[in-house]
Design a protein around this motif. Structure first.
Motif, PDB file in Angstrom:
ATOM      1  N   HIS A 182      -0.645   4.373   0.488  1.00 44.14           N
ATOM      2  CA  HIS A 182       0.663   3.973  -0.048  1.00 44.14           C
ATOM      3  C   HIS A 182       0.495   3.479  -1.499  1.00 44.14           C
ATOM      4  O   HIS A 182       1.141   4.000  -2.419  1.00 44.14           O
ATOM      5  CB  HIS A 182       1.266   2.878   0.848  1.00 44.14           C
ATOM      6  CG  HIS A 182       2.559   2.307   0.368  1.00 44.14           C
ATOM      7  ND1 HIS A 182       3.692   2.273   1.151  1.00 44.14           N
ATOM      8  CD2 HIS A 182       2.911   1.740  -0.812  1.00 44.14           C
ATOM      9  CE1 HIS A 182       4.680   1.720   0.477  1.00 44.14           C
ATOM     10  NE2 HIS A 182       4.223   1.374  -0.726  1.00 44.14           N
ATOM     11  N   GLU A 183      -0.391   2.501  -1.686  1.00 43.03           N
ATOM     12  CA  GLU A 183      -0.542   1.914  -3.028  1.00 43.03           C
ATOM     13  C   GLU A 183      -1.186   2.904  -3.995  1.00 43.03           C
ATOM     14  O   GLU A 183      -0.867   2.918  -5.180  1.00 43.03           O
ATOM     15  CB  GLU A 183      -1.358   0.624  -2.959  1.00 43.03           C
ATOM     16  CG  GLU A 183      -0.832  -0.438  -1.984  1.00 43.03           C
ATOM     17  CD  GLU A 183       0.595  -0.920  -2.270  1.00 43.03           C
ATOM     18  OE1 GLU A 183       1.123  -0.610  -3.358  1.00 43.03           O
ATOM     19  OE2 GLU A 183       1.181  -1.587  -1.391  1.00 43.03           O
TER      20      GLU A 183
ATOM     21  N   HIS B  55       1.439   4.971  -5.652  1.00 43.15           N
ATOM     22  CA  HIS B  55       2.050   4.305  -6.808  1.00 43.15           C
ATOM     23  C   HIS B  55       1.152   4.418  -8.044  1.00 43.15           C
ATOM     24  O   HIS B  55       1.618   4.719  -9.144  1.00 43.15           O
ATOM     25  CB  HIS B  55       2.273   2.816  -6.520  1.00 43.15           C
ATOM     26  CG  HIS B  55       3.323   2.517  -5.491  1.00 43.15           C
ATOM     27  ND1 HIS B  55       4.540   3.174  -5.443  1.00 43.15           N
ATOM     28  CD2 HIS B  55       3.357   1.607  -4.487  1.00 43.15           C
ATOM     29  CE1 HIS B  55       5.265   2.675  -4.442  1.00 43.15           C
ATOM     30  NE2 HIS B  55       4.568   1.729  -3.843  1.00 43.15           N
TER      31      HIS B  55
ATOM     32  N   GLU C 104       9.129   4.272  -3.451  1.00 47.46           N
ATOM     33  CA  GLU C 104       8.725   3.724  -2.156  1.00 47.46           C
ATOM     34  C   GLU C 104       8.843   4.759  -1.036  1.00 47.46           C
ATOM     35  O   GLU C 104       8.079   4.721  -0.073  1.00 47.46           O
ATOM     36  CB  GLU C 104       9.547   2.475  -1.816  1.00 47.46           C
ATOM     37  CG  GLU C 104       9.340   1.323  -2.792  1.00 47.46           C
ATOM     38  CD  GLU C 104       7.890   0.836  -2.868  1.00 47.46           C
ATOM     39  OE1 GLU C 104       7.063   1.274  -2.053  1.00 47.46           O
ATOM     40  OE2 GLU C 104       7.593   0.028  -3.772  1.00 47.46           O
TER      41      GLU C 104
ATOM     42  N   ALA D   1       5.642   6.883  -1.431  1.00 49.02           N
ATOM     43  CA  ALA D   1       4.442   6.089  -1.103  1.00 49.02           C
ATOM     44  C   ALA D   1       4.398   5.783   0.396  1.00 49.02           C
ATOM     45  O   ALA D   1       3.351   5.904   1.037  1.00 49.02           O
ATOM     46  CB  ALA D   1       4.418   4.792  -1.916  1.00 49.02           C
TER      47      ALA D   1
ATOM     48  N   TYR E  29      13.542   1.165   2.967  1.00 52.12           N
ATOM     49  CA  TYR E  29      12.218   1.805   3.019  1.00 52.12           C
ATOM     50  C   TYR E  29      12.215   2.919   4.070  1.00 52.12           C
ATOM     51  O   TYR E  29      11.741   4.027   3.837  1.00 52.12           O
ATOM     52  CB  TYR E  29      11.129   0.790   3.388  1.00 52.12           C
ATOM     53  CG  TYR E  29      10.428   0.147   2.226  1.00 52.12           C
ATOM     54  CD1 TYR E  29      10.964  -0.954   1.582  1.00 52.12           C
ATOM     55  CD2 TYR E  29       9.198   0.631   1.780  1.00 52.12           C
ATOM     56  CE1 TYR E  29      10.307  -1.569   0.527  1.00 52.12           C
ATOM     57  CE2 TYR E  29       8.533   0.027   0.725  1.00 52.12           C
ATOM     58  CZ  TYR E  29       9.091  -1.075   0.103  1.00 52.12           C
ATOM     59  OH  TYR E  29       8.426  -1.662  -0.941  1.00 52.12           O
TER      60      TYR E  29
END
Ligand SMILES: [Zn+2]
Length: 334
Positions: free
Chosen positions: A190-191, A194, A210, A213, A271
């Motif tokens: 996920h990170e 980004h 978001e 990700a 989300y």
């Protein structure tokens, strides 16, 4: 059907499972229950090309190409970051340099390399193949800590951060991911999404930043003639979204996309809605097209609404919303 091998990154609740899966080479479905942890489930992956850099050894000396010069500069910058970091981390931590990544933490060098080979590298290559036209030009630092206590103490020691997410977080100004890797690799990817997207599409609005990700919180990697792929799978965000759809508490897709209130009171539901809209586009085969249209025309289409309409040309917003909600209700958690 994939002919090749799969990685699965899963988001689930059980720390014991989370720890064990880092050992690799097996597949498993996501445990049920609340999302108190996430984990990497991995198999073998065919590594075909680096994200940045080419082996230069053995080639006859030639004028350096701009790409080679960038690669050398980036590799040097990564080594500098690693040196500084190592002195701040101390002897109980290790670091490895895999441009554009510097990976460090209280794991052994082999374990750090495993995370690179099995998770970071495949995810980065697949995203580069599917979405990104601009590779990283600056080091991305990935700090992996083996348990909550070391994660908490290094987050405070290095950055003064307290009360951080139990999974991990991203510091965009420092291009640094700080991860409690005992909770698994879902948050790592996920990170990482980004961090990598920042070089290709720096002004992504929240809903798509978001959505994309979190699509990768549980995903699989595969490879075919078209190159490496990263594909989202159903995950723990599904039941809440289905419940909201059934009880008619979910907002219109057009509102999610065009209104700048992603971080508002319904952030959790936003989300989920954004993640599953990205998954819907992926399963409809239009997510890559959407990404590029949106990125290339963002000046005239700041939220991506025109790009959504362009990849679903026959549908009104209401028709698209109806199809999307019906589809979400057909999904099952693995
Ligand atoms: Zn995020």
């Amino acid at each position: 059907v994939s002919k090749l091998r799969w990685f699965i990154l899963a988001f689930g609740p059980i720390p014991l499972v989370a720890v064990s899966i880092a050992l690799c080479d097996w597949l498993r479905s996501e445990p049920s229950g609340p999302p108190s942890a996430n984990h990497v489930l991995s198999g073998n992956f065919l590594v075909v090309r680096p994200l940045v850099g080419r082996a230069m050894a053995g080639e006859t000396p030639q004028p350096r190409s701009p790409v080679a010069a960038i690669d050398e500069r980036l590799a040097g910058a990564c080594r500098q970051v690693a040196e500084k970091l190592q002195s701040r981390l101390g002897a109980e931590c290790h670091s490895i340099v895999r441009p554009p990544f510097v990976i460090a933490g209280d794991l052994g060098p082999e374990e750090l390399d495993d995370w690179h080979q099995e998770t970071v590298g495949p995810a980065a290559r697949a995203m580069a193949a599917r979405y990104f036209d601009h590779a990283p030009t600056e080091p991305i630092t990935i700090l992996l800590f083996s348990e909550k206590s070391s994660y908490d103490s290094y987050a405070e020691k290095l950055f003064g951060d307290r009360d951080v997410s139990i999974y991990g977080y991203y510091k965009p100004q420092l291009r640094t991911l700080v991860m409690n890797i005992a909770t698994g690799g879902g948050t790592l990817v996920h990170e990482l999404t980004h961090a990598l997207a920042d070089f290709d599409f720096p002004r992504l609005p929240d809903w798509f930043n978001e959505g994309l990700a979190s699509l990768h919180e549980q995903c699989r990697f595969r490879e075919d003639a078209a190159g490496p792929w990263i594909e989202g799978l159903e995950n723990w965000r599904l039941p809440g979204l289905q419940k909201a759809i059934r009880s008619k508490r979910v907002r219109a897709l057009e509102s999610l996309v065009t209104e700048d209130d992603f971080r508002g009171t319904h952030e959790g539901l936003n989300y989920a809605q954004a993640r599953y809209f990205c998954l819907y586009m992926q399963r409809q085969g239009v997510l890559e097209d959407f990404y590029r249209r949106f990125r290339d025309h963002q000046a005239a289409d700041p939220h991506g609404a025109a790009a959504v309409r362009a990849v679903f040309p026959k549908l009104t917003w209401d028709e698209l919303d109806g199809k999307y909600r019906d589809w979400v209700l057909t999904l099952k958690r693995p």
